[in-house]
Design a protein around this motif. Structure first.
Motif, mmCIF file in Angstrom:
data_model
loop_
_atom_site.group_PDB
_atom_site.id
_atom_site.type_symbol
_atom_site.label_atom_id
_atom_site.label_comp_id
_atom_site.label_asym_id
_atom_site.label_seq_id
_atom_site.Cartn_x
_atom_site.Cartn_y
_atom_site.Cartn_z
ATOM 1 N N HIS A 1 34.131 3.997 25.762
ATOM 2 C CA HIS A 1 32.877 3.725 26.455
ATOM 3 C C HIS A 1 31.839 3.387 25.383
ATOM 4 O O HIS A 1 31.701 4.135 24.404
ATOM 5 C CB HIS A 1 32.432 4.958 27.246
ATOM 6 C CG HIS A 1 31.260 4.691 28.126
ATOM 7 N ND1 HIS A 1 29.994 4.548 27.628
ATOM 8 C CD2 HIS A 1 31.169 4.507 29.462
ATOM 9 C CE1 HIS A 1 29.166 4.295 28.631
ATOM 10 N NE2 HIS A 1 29.854 4.266 29.755
ATOM 11 N N PRO A 2 31.135 2.268 25.535
ATOM 12 C CA PRO A 2 30.285 1.821 24.431
ATOM 13 C C PRO A 2 29.144 2.792 24.096
ATOM 14 O O PRO A 2 28.674 2.813 22.963
ATOM 15 C CB PRO A 2 29.730 0.476 24.914
ATOM 16 C CG PRO A 2 29.969 0.449 26.384
ATOM 17 C CD PRO A 2 31.125 1.341 26.666
ATOM 18 N N ALA A 3 28.696 3.578 25.058
ATOM 19 C CA ALA A 3 27.608 4.502 24.753
ATOM 20 C C ALA A 3 28.129 5.873 24.355
ATOM 21 O O ALA A 3 27.761 6.411 23.317
ATOM 22 C CB ALA A 3 26.670 4.613 25.945
ATOM 23 N N SER A 4 29.009 6.447 25.143
ATOM 24 C CA SER A 4 29.401 7.839 24.892
ATOM 25 C C SER A 4 30.581 7.948 23.940
ATOM 26 O O SER A 4 30.771 8.983 23.314
ATOM 27 C CB SER A 4 29.768 8.522 26.210
ATOM 28 O OG SER A 4 31.040 8.073 26.654
ATOM 29 N N GLY A 5 31.392 6.904 23.818
ATOM 30 C CA GLY A 5 32.579 6.985 22.976
ATOM 31 C C GLY A 5 33.776 7.602 23.681
ATOM 32 O O GLY A 5 34.895 7.537 23.187
ATOM 33 N N PHE A 6 33.543 8.228 24.833
ATOM 34 C CA PHE A 6 34.654 8.800 25.595
ATOM 35 C C PHE A 6 35.578 7.680 26.091
ATOM 36 O O PHE A 6 35.245 6.498 25.992
ATOM 37 C CB PHE A 6 34.115 9.567 26.803
ATOM 38 C CG PHE A 6 33.713 10.992 26.508
ATOM 39 C CD1 PHE A 6 34.608 12.029 26.692
ATOM 40 C CD2 PHE A 6 32.438 11.293 26.056
ATOM 41 C CE1 PHE A 6 34.251 13.342 26.425
ATOM 42 C CE2 PHE A 6 32.063 12.606 25.788
ATOM 43 C CZ PHE A 6 32.973 13.631 25.977
ATOM 44 N N ALA A 7 36.716 8.073 26.671
ATOM 45 C CA ALA A 7 37.690 7.084 27.131
ATOM 46 C C ALA A 7 37.315 6.536 28.504
ATOM 47 O O ALA A 7 37.186 7.297 29.460
ATOM 48 C CB ALA A 7 39.079 7.712 27.186
ATOM 49 N N VAL A 8 37.123 5.236 28.601
ATOM 50 C CA VAL A 8 37.038 4.603 29.917
ATOM 51 C C VAL A 8 38.460 4.661 30.492
ATOM 52 O O VAL A 8 38.679 5.015 31.645
ATOM 53 C CB VAL A 8 36.560 3.139 29.799
ATOM 54 C CG1 VAL A 8 36.572 2.462 31.163
ATOM 55 C CG2 VAL A 8 35.170 3.099 29.192
ATOM 56 N N VAL A 9 39.402 4.331 29.612
ATOM 57 C CA VAL A 9 40.823 4.523 29.881
ATOM 58 C C VAL A 9 41.475 4.861 28.548
ATOM 59 O O VAL A 9 41.128 4.259 27.525
ATOM 60 C CB VAL A 9 41.473 3.236 30.454
ATOM 61 C CG1 VAL A 9 42.983 3.329 30.460
ATOM 62 C CG2 VAL A 9 40.962 2.958 31.862
ATOM 63 N N GLY A 10 42.383 5.828 28.556
ATOM 64 C CA GLY A 10 43.128 6.157 27.344
ATOM 65 C C GLY A 10 44.584 6.379 27.722
ATOM 66 O O GLY A 10 44.870 7.077 28.700
ATOM 67 N N VAL A 11 45.493 5.755 26.986
ATOM 68 C CA VAL A 11 46.915 5.903 27.304
ATOM 69 C C VAL A 11 47.656 6.426 26.076
ATOM 70 O O VAL A 11 47.589 5.826 24.995
ATOM 71 C CB VAL A 11 47.552 4.560 27.734
ATOM 72 C CG1 VAL A 11 49.014 4.762 28.115
ATOM 73 C CG2 VAL A 11 46.788 3.942 28.895
ATOM 74 N N ALA A 12 48.354 7.539 26.243
ATOM 75 C CA ALA A 12 49.152 8.114 25.160
ATOM 76 C C ALA A 12 50.628 7.917 25.490
ATOM 77 O O ALA A 12 51.056 8.175 26.622
ATOM 78 C CB ALA A 12 48.848 9.604 25.018
ATOM 79 N N VAL A 13 51.374 7.444 24.512
ATOM 80 C CA VAL A 13 52.803 7.183 24.721
ATOM 81 C C VAL A 13 53.613 7.823 23.608
ATOM 82 O O VAL A 13 53.258 7.727 22.429
ATOM 83 C CB VAL A 13 53.089 5.655 24.743
ATOM 84 C CG1 VAL A 13 54.588 5.379 24.780
ATOM 85 C CG2 VAL A 13 52.403 4.997 25.933
ATOM 86 N N SER A 14 54.697 8.479 23.994
ATOM 87 C CA SER A 14 55.675 8.972 23.024
ATOM 88 C C SER A 14 57.043 8.565 23.556
ATOM 89 O O SER A 14 57.418 8.936 24.674
ATOM 90 C CB SER A 14 55.568 10.501 22.898
ATOM 91 O OG SER A 14 56.447 10.954 21.896
ATOM 92 N N LEU A 15 57.754 7.779 22.775
ATOM 93 C CA LEU A 15 58.975 7.147 23.300
ATOM 94 C C LEU A 15 60.100 7.277 22.275
ATOM 95 O O LEU A 15 59.898 7.037 21.092
ATOM 96 C CB LEU A 15 58.617 5.680 23.575
ATOM 97 C CG LEU A 15 59.590 4.774 24.277
ATOM 98 C CD1 LEU A 15 58.804 3.768 25.105
ATOM 99 C CD2 LEU A 15 60.460 4.049 23.280
ATOM 100 N N THR A 16 61.277 7.676 22.771
ATOM 101 C CA THR A 16 62.417 7.877 21.876
ATOM 102 C C THR A 16 63.555 6.933 22.241
ATOM 103 O O THR A 16 63.855 6.755 23.424
ATOM 104 C CB THR A 16 62.911 9.347 21.965
ATOM 105 O OG1 THR A 16 61.794 10.209 21.736
ATOM 106 C CG2 THR A 16 63.982 9.647 20.927
ATOM 107 N N LEU A 17 64.165 6.336 21.229
ATOM 108 C CA LEU A 17 65.310 5.454 21.455
ATOM 109 C C LEU A 17 66.594 6.173 21.074
ATOM 110 O O LEU A 17 66.641 6.899 20.081
ATOM 111 C CB LEU A 17 65.187 4.179 20.611
ATOM 112 C CG LEU A 17 64.050 3.203 20.923
ATOM 113 C CD1 LEU A 17 64.191 1.947 20.060
ATOM 114 C CD2 LEU A 17 64.037 2.827 22.400
ATOM 115 N N GLY A 18 67.632 5.953 21.849
ATOM 116 C CA GLY A 18 68.949 6.485 21.505
ATOM 117 C C GLY A 18 69.661 5.551 20.538
ATOM 118 O O GLY A 18 69.143 4.488 20.174
ATOM 119 N N ALA A 19 70.888 5.939 20.148
ATOM 120 C CA ALA A 19 71.657 5.145 19.182
ATOM 121 C C ALA A 19 71.952 3.746 19.730
ATOM 122 O O ALA A 19 72.080 2.776 18.984
ATOM 123 C CB ALA A 19 72.961 5.861 18.854
#
Ligand SMILES: Cc1cc2nc3c(=O)[nH]c(=O)nc-3n(C[C@H](O)[C@H](O)[C@H](O)COP(=O)(O)OP(=O)(O)OC[C@H]3O[C@@H](n4cnc5c(N)ncnc54)[C@H](O)[C@@H]3O)c2cc1C
Ligand code: FES
Ligand code: FES
Lengths: 158, 288
Positions: B188-206
């Protein structure tokens, strides 16, 4: 009920009784008379009130004086040593890092923290490190140059 | 901007803090970094009669590895998490998320526990904590319990913590194998908080297929949520450009989105999809 606090400010330990709701910035300005720390917004956004508490730059309008009991605080008044300006102060002087000067004490305290953590910041990193400080006058360019100047001065020192 | 009067206690132990809280669960509040509570008190949106400052309680600020888990004390500051070399190696999502919060001064004071307990709908940590399937350890004078991240956030500014409970620790299973993580946020341009925030943690197998995925989204709804359909579409597939885009298209499915003068509900839903796609792509790109 008032609380007794013992706070070391710029090298001098002060003992005072304060109301718990007294903000640190008002303690510094109104109780100790250290008016170099400014109040810009009172809403945690502008950074004019920045001081360091145990080495960490904080917005002193967003902390109660009681929270600082037992800690060491440096304000803009305590940054120069033996009449010698801190490199950031020197940078602001040499590179015209200010116009009206209202934001300057907070800017300098935040910039000093930045250089402590990163001796040779890029311009981008300087801007990022000063995100918590607003200036209505300079357009920031001269502030960035002042901090760049200071980082070179720090690295020149033996 | 002067808060209402209050009494102040700064106990040295957690037990003391908990018994003070147990005596007055209705009008006492825990003070952590103060960077959500003090602004609210200045506006007199909050007027607690007693503040219990846990800033002096020993051993609430740490990053440890124990039993295959990363354990983070509730009073650990955003800056401590941002600057942890070890976390950068074993769970880079945490420092990345921390670095996106507010500004330097805010990160020096604000704590992960305070942010989670406050549960601002635009806060960053909830997205990361949900994507990592963290466990939150709550403690009161009655004892301790573990709350899953999915159950922790109840509604806007409301968590599963009971009035006499303190959040003590956050536990995260250290991601193993070929894992990539990313946090992407529209500030957010004024507050700095997230208008939208996406966190991803992804694991690949062999076999190069996604064996595990965590996707947490903040800013869009009244509380951060797990994008379960996105995760479901990723697991078992090869996360190439096409799969990523089609998985991400579900990022706001069935979500009752917030709208305000800065971003309408439709725009937030749109951003969730776009940022989910970018965050997944970045997480995949980071896998060695
Ligand atoms: C200028 C500014 C910009 C900011 N920008 C962002 C941003 O971009 N992203 C973001 O996510 N956040 C942002 N924040 C919020 C910041 O991260 C806060 O520090 C955080 O939300 C609250 O943590 P705290 O430690 O300061 O908690 P406090 O303000 O001390 O407490 C918040 C609430 O949680 C309760 N609480 C605190 N700790 C515990 C605990 N251990 N157990 C139980 N209850 C507890 C308190 O009683 C209170 O109700 C910003 C804040 C400011 C002032
Ligand atoms: S006066 Fe403290 S941040 Fe503006
Ligand atoms: S010099 Fe005037 S606000 Fe910065």
């Amino acid at each position: 009920m008032k609380k007794a606090v013992q706070i070391n400010v710029n090298g001098t330990t002060r003992e005072t009784e304060v109301e718990p709701r007294l903000l640190l910035v008002h303690y510094l300005r109104d109780v100790l008379g250290l008016t170099g720390t400014h109040v810009g917004c009172e809403t945690s956004l502008c950074g004019a009130c920045t001081v360091t508490v145990d080495g960490q730059a904080v917005k002193s309008c967003t902390m109660f004086a009681v929270q600082a009991d037992g800690s060491n605080i440096t304000t803009i008044e305590g940054l120069a040593h033996d009449g010698e300006l801190h490199p950031v102060q020197e940078g602001f002087w040499e590179r015209h890092g200010l116009q009206c000067g209202y934001c300057t004490p907070g800017m300098i305290m935040a910039a000093a923290q930045l250089l402590e953590r990163n001796h040779a910041p890029t311009r981008e990193e300087i801007r990022h490190g000063l995100e918590g400080n607003l200036c209505r006058c300079t357009g920031y360019q001269h502030i960035v140059e002042a901090v760049e100047y200071a980082s070179k001065a720090v690295n020149r020192e033996p | 901007m002067i808060p209402a009067q209050f009494d102040y206690a700064a106990p040295a132990t957690l037990d003391e803090a908990l018994s003070l809280l147990a005596e007055r669960p209705d009008d006492a509040k825990i003070l952590a970094g103060g960077h959500s509570l003090i602004p609210a008190m200045k506006l007199r949106l909050a007027q607690p009669a007693l503040l219990i400052d846990i800033g002096r309680v020993k051993d609430l600020s740490y990053i440890r590895e124990e039993g295959g888990q990363i354990r983070i004390g509730a009073m650990t500051t955003h800056y401590q998490l941002e600057s942890s070399e070890r976390l950068r190696e074993i769970c880079p999502l945490l420092p990345e998320c921390a670095a996106s919060i507010g500004d330097v001064q805010v990160r020096n004071k604000g704590t992960i526990g305070g942010s989670l307990a406050h549960a601002d709908p635009a806060a960053d940590w909830p997205a990361a904590i949900i994507s990592l399937r963290a466990e939150l350890v709550a403690v009161s004078s009655r004892g301790e319990r573990v709350i899953a991240a999915d159950d922790f956030f109840v509604d806007m500014l409301t968590t599963a913590l009971r009035p006499d409970e303190v959040l003590r620790e956050i536990r995260i299973n250290a991601p193993g194998g070929r894992t990539g993580q990313a946090y992407m946020k529209v500030h957010h341009p004024a507050s700095g908080f997230a208008v939208v925030g996406v966190a991803v943690s992804l694991t690949l197998g062999a076999d190069g297929k996604c064996s595990a995925a965590g996707v947490g989204i903040t800013g869009v709804a009244t509380k951060a949520y797990r994008a379960a359909q996105v995760e479901g579409a990723l697991v078992g597939s090869t996360p190439d450009e096409q799969t990523t885009a089609s998985a991400a298209s579900h990022a706001a499915d069935g979500v009752d989105a917030n709208g305000d003068i800065y971003a309408s509900a439709d725009y937030r839903r749109h951003l969730a999809v776009v940022y989910a796609r970018r965050a997944i792509a970045e997480a995949v790109a980071k896998i060695k």
